[in-house]
Design an enzyme around this catalytic site. Structure first.
Site, mmCIF file in Angstrom:
data_model
loop_
_atom_site.group_PDB
_atom_site.id
_atom_site.type_symbol
_atom_site.label_atom_id
_atom_site.label_comp_id
_atom_site.label_asym_id
_atom_site.label_seq_id
_atom_site.Cartn_x
_atom_site.Cartn_y
_atom_site.Cartn_z
ATOM 1 N N HIS A 14 0.871 -1.188 0.000
ATOM 2 C CA HIS A 14 0.000 0.000 0.000
ATOM 3 C C HIS A 14 0.902 1.230 0.000
ATOM 4 O O HIS A 14 1.099 1.878 1.031
ATOM 5 C CB HIS A 14 -0.920 0.004 1.219
ATOM 6 C CG HIS A 14 -1.876 -1.154 1.279
ATOM 7 N ND1 HIS A 14 -1.478 -2.442 1.627
ATOM 8 C CD2 HIS A 14 -3.203 -1.233 1.044
ATOM 9 C CE1 HIS A 14 -2.531 -3.249 1.593
ATOM 10 N NE2 HIS A 14 -3.597 -2.533 1.246
ATOM 11 N N SER A 69 6.972 5.554 2.718
ATOM 12 C CA SER A 69 7.788 4.339 2.794
ATOM 13 C C SER A 69 8.508 4.025 1.485
ATOM 14 O O SER A 69 9.670 3.584 1.524
ATOM 15 C CB SER A 69 6.917 3.154 3.237
ATOM 16 O OG SER A 69 5.745 3.048 2.449
ATOM 17 N N GLU A 87 0.083 0.348 -5.611
ATOM 18 C CA GLU A 87 -0.873 1.381 -5.203
ATOM 19 C C GLU A 87 -2.098 1.265 -6.111
ATOM 20 O O GLU A 87 -1.993 1.392 -7.333
ATOM 21 C CB GLU A 87 -0.263 2.776 -5.300
ATOM 22 C CG GLU A 87 -1.222 3.896 -4.965
ATOM 23 C CD GLU A 87 -1.957 3.681 -3.648
ATOM 24 O OE1 GLU A 87 -3.195 3.835 -3.626
ATOM 25 O OE2 GLU A 87 -1.290 3.351 -2.630
ATOM 26 N N ASP A 112 -3.968 -4.290 -6.777
ATOM 27 C CA ASP A 112 -4.149 -4.694 -5.389
ATOM 28 C C ASP A 112 -2.846 -5.265 -4.821
ATOM 29 O O ASP A 112 -2.285 -6.215 -5.373
ATOM 30 C CB ASP A 112 -5.256 -5.746 -5.301
ATOM 31 C CG ASP A 112 -5.462 -6.241 -3.875
ATOM 32 O OD1 ASP A 112 -4.956 -7.332 -3.555
ATOM 33 O OD2 ASP A 112 -6.109 -5.529 -3.086
ATOM 34 N N GLY A 113 -2.365 -4.679 -3.729
ATOM 35 C CA GLY A 113 -1.070 -5.054 -3.198
ATOM 36 C C GLY A 113 -1.041 -6.385 -2.488
ATOM 37 O O GLY A 113 -0.006 -7.070 -2.490
ATOM 38 N N ASP A 133 0.796 -1.706 4.860
ATOM 39 C CA ASP A 133 0.453 -0.470 5.561
ATOM 40 C C ASP A 133 -0.819 0.134 4.969
ATOM 41 O O ASP A 133 -0.795 1.211 4.371
ATOM 42 C CB ASP A 133 1.638 0.507 5.439
ATOM 43 C CG ASP A 133 1.375 1.851 6.104
ATOM 44 O OD1 ASP A 133 0.468 1.927 6.944
ATOM 45 O OD2 ASP A 133 2.066 2.821 5.748
#
Length: 249
Positions: A14, A69, A87, A112-113, A133
């Protein structure tokens, strides 16, 4: 992760925008950063880890830019390392691409992570650092993340996985931590930093980070950093932090 010469892969499920202006309209409106990193800007931190973070925060002619991050990871990757940043939201994905345009070692995915994480494992070098995250705006995250983590570990049991979670409802956080740790034989450390004691009606009181397969010296470093931060960020005069090993290796 850099203590060994062998390369590793950084996987961010994310990623967000990668960097954030603390002078943007949104940042000025919420002013949350003033209670966070704002307490430390211009200070002389005692702890080397906090000093490293402050060194990564950039002051420009238009204000202060706080690294997300992906930006922090990009600055730490070596020639033999690589990265994969996910993302889902199109606006943030474009901002992420702009903020990491010079980072050839990191591949970006607008998808989708959690699903992407499983497609990345096992990594070619059998070394990986994973950051999960999410915003937890979707309540299903509390159930989906433990399932994904267990699936990830079944594909690569030595992956270092860090999972952030907000402490808004302590019982909900505890349920997720229990679901994450059940059946694991890998080392699991739990770290928290809070502004106030748990209480109904106050929103998020603490931030938590669960680390699976945590490096041997991480808990030792956090045990000295967290008390320093907790004393500075307390809103009720009492330091609120946690530094516990939930599963010993």
């Amino acid at each position: 992760m850099r203590s060994k010469d062998k390369g590793f892969k950084y996987i961010d499920t994310h990623s967000g925008a990668g960097a954030y202006s603390l002078r943007s309209e949104f940042s000025e409106k919420t002013a949350e950063w003033q209670r966070g990193i704002g307490r430390h800007l211009g200070s002389n931190p005692k702890h080397p880890l906090l000093d490293q973070l402050l060194s990564a925060v950039q002051t420009t002619h238009t204000g202060v830019v706080y690294p997300g991050s992906p930006r922090l990871a990009a600055s730490a990757l070596r020639r033999q390392d690589s990265g994969a940043c996910y993302e889902l939201h199109s606006t943030d994905a474009q901002l992420l691409a702009n903020n990491l345009r010079s980072q050839a070692a990191i591949k970006l995915y607008q998808s989708d992570g959690l699903a992407g994480l499983l497609s990345q494992l096992p990594t070619p070098t059998r070394r990986a650092l994973v950051l999960i995250d999410p915003s937890y705006e979707l309540k299903t995250d509390y159930q989906d993340i433990p399932k994904t983590v267990h699936n990830a570990l079944s594909k690569m049991d030595n992956a270092v996985i860090a999972i952030w979670h907000p402490v808004v409802d302590r019982s909900l956080s505890n349920q997720m931590v229990k679901a994450l740790t059940v059946g694991l034989t890998q080392r699991v450390d739990c770290f928290e930093l809070g502004e106030r004691a748990d209480s109904e009606g106050y929103g998020m009181t603490s931030s938590g980070m669960l680390v699976i397969n945590s490096p041997w010296d991480l808990a030792q470093s956090m045990s000295t950093l967290l008390p320093e931060l907790a004393a500075q960020h307390s809103l009720d005069g009492e330091p609120h932090y946690r530094c516990d090993t939930l599963v010993a290796r």
